[in-house]
Design an enzyme around this catalytic site. Structure first.
Site, PDB file in Angstrom:
ATOM      1  N   LYS A  90       0.864  -1.186   0.000  1.00  0.00           N
ATOM      2  CA  LYS A  90       0.000   0.000   0.000  1.00  0.00           C
ATOM      3  C   LYS A  90       0.892   1.224   0.000  1.00  0.00           C
ATOM      4  CE  LYS A  90      -3.910   2.125   0.280  1.00  0.00           C
ATOM      5  NZ  LYS A  90      -3.496   2.837  -0.964  1.00  0.00           N
ATOM      6  N   GLN A 111       7.192   3.759   4.018  1.00  0.00           N
ATOM      7  CA  GLN A 111       5.784   3.352   4.043  1.00  0.00           C
ATOM      8  C   GLN A 111       5.584   2.068   4.871  1.00  0.00           C
ATOM      9  OE1 GLN A 111       3.926   5.514   1.607  1.00  0.00           O
ATOM     10  NE2 GLN A 111       2.205   5.024   2.928  1.00  0.00           N
ATOM     11  N   LYS A 114       5.315   3.292   8.506  1.00  0.00           N
ATOM     12  CA  LYS A 114       4.135   4.145   8.641  1.00  0.00           C
ATOM     13  C   LYS A 114       2.868   3.293   8.638  1.00  0.00           C
ATOM     14  CE  LYS A 114       3.939   7.443   5.572  1.00  0.00           C
ATOM     15  NZ  LYS A 114       3.613   8.409   4.499  1.00  0.00           N
ATOM     16  N   LYS A 126       5.398   1.725  -2.996  1.00  0.00           N
ATOM     17  CA  LYS A 126       5.308   3.076  -3.563  1.00  0.00           C
ATOM     18  C   LYS A 126       5.556   2.986  -5.062  1.00  0.00           C
ATOM     19  CE  LYS A 126       4.781   7.388  -2.187  1.00  0.00           C
ATOM     20  NZ  LYS A 126       4.029   7.904  -1.014  1.00  0.00           N
ATOM     21  N   GLY A 165      -2.791   8.292  -4.163  1.00  0.00           N
ATOM     22  CA  GLY A 165      -2.170   9.550  -4.585  1.00  0.00           C
ATOM     23  C   GLY A 165      -0.891   9.866  -3.829  1.00  0.00           C
ATOM     24  N   ASP A 166      -0.144  10.810  -4.347  1.00  0.00           N
ATOM     25  CA  ASP A 166       1.034  11.406  -3.710  1.00  0.00           C
ATOM     26  C   ASP A 166       1.296  12.689  -4.509  1.00  0.00           C
ATOM     27  OD1 ASP A 166       3.248  10.700  -1.596  1.00  0.00           O
ATOM     28  OD2 ASP A 166       4.362  11.478  -3.303  1.00  0.00           O
ATOM     29  N   THR A 209      -4.805  13.392   5.359  1.00  0.00           N
ATOM     30  CA  THR A 209      -3.397  13.546   5.750  1.00  0.00           C
ATOM     31  C   THR A 209      -3.213  14.834   6.553  1.00  0.00           C
ATOM     32  OG1 THR A 209      -2.827  12.413   3.702  1.00  0.00           O
ATOM     33  CG2 THR A 209      -1.026  13.403   4.942  1.00  0.00           C
ATOM     34  N   ASN A 240      -2.276  18.909  -1.474  1.00  0.00           N
ATOM     35  CA  ASN A 240      -3.300  18.190  -0.707  1.00  0.00           C
ATOM     36  C   ASN A 240      -3.010  18.206   0.800  1.00  0.00           C
ATOM     37  OD1 ASN A 240      -3.928  15.198   0.520  1.00  0.00           O
ATOM     38  ND2 ASN A 240      -5.641  16.063  -0.621  1.00  0.00           N
ATOM     39  N   SER A 376      -6.913   5.616   3.726  1.00  0.00           N
ATOM     40  CA  SER A 376      -6.934   4.749   2.544  1.00  0.00           C
ATOM     41  C   SER A 376      -7.317   3.319   2.949  1.00  0.00           C
ATOM     42  CB  SER A 376      -5.554   4.717   1.870  1.00  0.00           C
ATOM     43  OG  SER A 376      -5.382   5.814   1.011  1.00  0.00           O
TER      44      SER A 376
HETATM   45  P1  NDP Z   1       0.707  17.768  -3.950  1.00  0.00           P
HETATM   46  O1  NDP Z   1       1.203  17.448  -5.292  1.00  0.00           O
HETATM   47  O2  NDP Z   1      -0.755  17.928  -3.721  1.00  0.00           O
HETATM   48  O3  NDP Z   1       1.416  19.085  -3.390  1.00  0.00           O
HETATM   49  C1  NDP Z   1       2.793  19.154  -3.267  1.00  0.00           C
HETATM   50  C2  NDP Z   1       3.161  20.536  -2.811  1.00  0.00           C
HETATM   51  O4  NDP Z   1       4.553  20.596  -2.544  1.00  0.00           O
HETATM   52  C3  NDP Z   1       2.902  21.595  -3.863  1.00  0.00           C
HETATM   53  O5  NDP Z   1       2.659  22.822  -3.246  1.00  0.00           O
HETATM   54  C4  NDP Z   1       4.224  21.606  -4.625  1.00  0.00           C
HETATM   55  O6  NDP Z   1       4.462  22.804  -5.346  1.00  0.00           O
HETATM   56  C5  NDP Z   1       5.210  21.431  -3.503  1.00  0.00           C
HETATM   57  N1  NDP Z   1       6.405  20.740  -3.986  1.00  0.00           N
HETATM   58  C6  NDP Z   1       6.469  19.527  -4.558  1.00  0.00           C
HETATM   59  N2  NDP Z   1       7.711  19.237  -4.916  1.00  0.00           N
HETATM   60  C7  NDP Z   1       8.454  20.286  -4.569  1.00  0.00           C
HETATM   61  C8  NDP Z   1       9.823  20.579  -4.670  1.00  0.00           C
HETATM   62  N3  NDP Z   1      10.681  19.700  -5.216  1.00  0.00           N
HETATM   63  N4  NDP Z   1      10.255  21.762  -4.191  1.00  0.00           N
HETATM   64  C9  NDP Z   1       9.388  22.660  -3.646  1.00  0.00           C
HETATM   65  N5  NDP Z   1       8.063  22.432  -3.524  1.00  0.00           N
HETATM   66  C10 NDP Z   1       7.623  21.264  -3.968  1.00  0.00           C
HETATM   67  O7  NDP Z   1       1.285  16.625  -2.995  1.00  0.00           O
HETATM   68  P2  NDP Z   1       0.824  16.202  -1.523  1.00  0.00           P
HETATM   69  O8  NDP Z   1       0.348  17.385  -0.772  1.00  0.00           O
HETATM   70  O9  NDP Z   1      -0.057  15.030  -1.668  1.00  0.00           O
HETATM   71  O10 NDP Z   1       2.199  15.683  -0.915  1.00  0.00           O
HETATM   72  C11 NDP Z   1       3.083  16.519  -0.178  1.00  0.00           C
HETATM   73  C12 NDP Z   1       4.005  15.663   0.676  1.00  0.00           C
HETATM   74  O11 NDP Z   1       3.215  14.883   1.582  1.00  0.00           O
HETATM   75  C13 NDP Z   1       4.861  14.644  -0.080  1.00  0.00           C
HETATM   76  O12 NDP Z   1       6.063  14.467   0.607  1.00  0.00           O
HETATM   77  C14 NDP Z   1       4.036  13.359   0.011  1.00  0.00           C
HETATM   78  O13 NDP Z   1       4.838  12.226  -0.157  1.00  0.00           O
HETATM   79  C15 NDP Z   1       3.517  13.499   1.434  1.00  0.00           C
HETATM   80  N6  NDP Z   1       2.328  12.728   1.773  1.00  0.00           N
HETATM   81  C16 NDP Z   1       1.184  12.801   1.034  1.00  0.00           C
HETATM   82  C17 NDP Z   1       0.068  12.096   1.422  1.00  0.00           C
HETATM   83  C18 NDP Z   1      -1.229  12.192   0.695  1.00  0.00           C
HETATM   84  O14 NDP Z   1      -2.203  11.569   1.146  1.00  0.00           O
HETATM   85  N7  NDP Z   1      -1.343  12.955  -0.376  1.00  0.00           N
HETATM   86  C19 NDP Z   1       0.100  11.198   2.590  1.00  0.00           C
HETATM   87  C20 NDP Z   1       1.322  11.253   3.340  1.00  0.00           C
HETATM   88  C21 NDP Z   1       2.386  11.985   2.918  1.00  0.00           C
HETATM   89  P3  NDP Z   1       4.106  22.838  -6.914  1.00  0.00           P
HETATM   90  O15 NDP Z   1       2.614  22.778  -7.000  1.00  0.00           O
HETATM   91  O16 NDP Z   1       4.702  24.094  -7.407  1.00  0.00           O
HETATM   92  O17 NDP Z   1       4.760  21.625  -7.504  1.00  0.00           O
HETATM   93  O1  2IT Z   2       2.927   8.859   1.626  1.00  0.00           O
HETATM   94  C1  2IT Z   2       1.776   8.405   1.809  1.00  0.00           C
HETATM   95  O2  2IT Z   2       1.470   7.830   2.857  1.00  0.00           O
HETATM   96  C2  2IT Z   2       0.786   8.593   0.751  1.00  0.00           C
HETATM   97  N1  2IT Z   2       1.088   9.206  -0.260  1.00  0.00           N
HETATM   98  C3  2IT Z   2      -0.583   7.990   0.894  1.00  0.00           C
HETATM   99  C4  2IT Z   2      -0.576   6.535   0.523  1.00  0.00           C
HETATM  100  C5  2IT Z   2      -1.916   5.867   0.480  1.00  0.00           C
HETATM  101  O3  2IT Z   2      -1.922   4.688   0.096  1.00  0.00           O
HETATM  102  O4  2IT Z   2      -2.946   6.469   0.806  1.00  0.00           O
END
Ligand code: NDP
Ligand code: 2IT
Length: 444
Positions: A90, A111, A114, A126, A165-166, A209, A240, A376
């Protein structure tokens, strides 16, 4: 040489040019020293650590797609199926030009622990691609997602591996991938999470999240004599995780001063306007430069640098290694009380150590952002039962899971004599269940 050091040395040698993967492995194995030392002979005999740091399977494939001008492109797709000791693989799918095998391996490795911490039956995996969704039309996104799934479908399934998603993968991309999976396999099953509500998604998964990050941070503060109410917060990211972290922080009575994207950051002394942020990022898919149109009092700055803003709490919610030692020094100088990681490994190792040495309460991502994957897993449960829970039901379960995670990692840290070191606590608590499952299942 100790068993831990031997395994770290081999992983670095055998996986060159994967610095993020080395970093994640080092952080976890260093934390596990006290547990490994207690069981060294048995773990060595069963090659527990070698099996933990080597993925069960890693898949790499070509993803050809055609743009709106008729030009063909080729990206690389990955799925790393890291560990299935406690449940089906997952973990999310990251679409970002920086993606390579080492990035996906670090994320898949994190992961494992976590997912174990959620207490739910999910293993670690992943996936992703170096495809850049920025500036692409909906049709181009669909073309990419369909091509990606045309290869990935062979390796996933509701009881085998359930992506989500990620970075760069949200509900639009999940929709296109789900449609293609269903078309190829002829199965309407919970093979992906983060689905739309009209075809099997769970209420509160979008928020999970960010909300979960605030639920665990609130519990951390409560247990240390504080609360979110009246606190100031610096947040990085505007995706997100960041959006729903900001929303919940406001609901809990805090003021969030910053948000960022990959080109710049905004400082809003009156508190970030979540509705404006959602309009810019979720609907218009635009840059943060637009924010000033909604909030004339705010400032926009190019580049990175929001950690210079004085605040009580810092929530890095963008990407790996975005909070450096220099940033940590600024935070400490400004009297930060707590740092909780919304992103995966956003704090460098040196920055983490500096924060901890200076008495900052520090929650690592594998605990702090586990609310997304936990929800999830709740989506998977609802799909299996063919029912949908209300928002309140899911949100209550999420909150309970996050509170439980905090107490679990707190207890593990205390048990091994590292009171309030939640990095060690999370790694040990996450490992305990996985190692137990691995041992009783034999050498597989
Ligand atoms: P999104 O794509 O929705 O948003 C990512 C954000 O981070 C955007 O604002 C983006 O800016 C910025 N960003 C991405 N890459 C870079 C970079 N290299 N340098 C500077 N800014 C950056 O992703 P999420 O919000 O889903 O994910 C954010 C983090 O949280 C990641 O580390 C992800 O692995 C982690 N995560 C996500 C989960 C989920 O359920 N979605 C769960 C647990 C962890 P821009 O739009 O300009 O690219
Ligand atoms: O980093 C993470 O935990 C995620 N991007 C969410 C993974 C998931 O299966 O919901």
């Amino acid at each position: 040489m100790s068993y831990v050091d031997e395994v770290i040395e081999r992983i670095v040698q055998e996986n060159p040019a994967e610095p993020e993967f080395h970093q994640a492995v080092k952080e976890v194995l260093e934390s596990l020293r006290p547990v490994v030392e207690e069981n060294e002979e048995k773990y060595r005999r069963d090659a527990i650590l070698e099996r933990l740091v080597n993925p069960e399977r890693q898949i790499k494939f070509r993803v050809p797609w055609v743009d709106d001008k008729g030009q063909a492109h080729v990206n690389t797709g990955y799925r790393v199926q890291f560990n299935s000791a406690v449940g089906p693989y997952k973990g999310g799918i990251r679409l970002h030009p920086s993606v390579n095998l080492g990035i996906i391996k670090f994320l898949g490795f994190e992961q494992i622990f976590k997912n174990s911490l959620t207490g739910l039956p999910i293993g670690g995996g992943k996936g992703g691609s170096d495809f850049d969704p920025k500036g692409k039309s909906d049709r181009e996104i669909m073309a990419f997602c369909q091509s990606f799934m045309t290869e990935l479908y062979k390796y996933i399934g509701a009881n085998a591996d359930v992506p989500a998603g990620d970075i760069g993968t949200g509900s639009r991309e999940i929709g296109y991938m789900y449609g293609q999976y269903k078309r190829i396999r002829g199965l309407f099953e919970g093979v992906l999470t983060g689905k739309g509500l009209s075809y099997g998604g769970s209420l509160a998964r979008t928020e999970a999240t960010g909300y979960g990050l605030l639920y665990i941070t609130e519990e951390l503060l409560k247990c240390n004599g504080h609360s979110m109410k009246g606190k100031t917060v610096v947040v990085s990211g505007s995706g997100n995780v960041a959006i729903y972290a900001i929303q919940k922080a406001c609901e809990l009575g805090a003021t969030v001063l910053t948000a960022s994207d990959s080109t710049g950051w905004v400082y809003d002394p009156d508190g970030i306007d979540v509705a404006a942020l959602k309009q810019i990022k979720e609907i218009d898919r635009a840059r943060l430069t637009e924010y000033k149109k909604y909030r004339p009092n705010s400032e926009y700055h190019e580049g990175r640098g929001m950690w210079c803003i004085k605040a009580d709490i810092a929530l890095p919610c963008a990407t790996q290694n975005e909070l450096t030692l220099a940033d940590a020094k600024l935070l400490v100088t400004n009297g930060v009380l707590a740092v909780a990681e919304g992103a995966n490994m956003p704090t460098t190792m040196e920055a983490t150590e500096y924060l901890q040495q200076n008495g900052v309460l520090f929650l690592p991502g594998k605990a702090a952002n586990a609310g997304g994957v936990a929800t999830s897993a709740l989506e998977m449960s609802q799909n299996s039962e063919r029912i949908s829970w209300t928002f309140e039901e899911v949100d209550t379960k999420l909150r309970n899971i996050m509170v439980d995670i905090f107490h679990h990692i707190d207890a593990a840290a205390k048990k091994y004599g590292f009171d309030k070191n939640y990095v060690i606590g999370a790694n040990i608590a996450g490992f305990e269940k996985v190692v137990d499952a691995m041992q009783v299942q034999g050498i597989v």
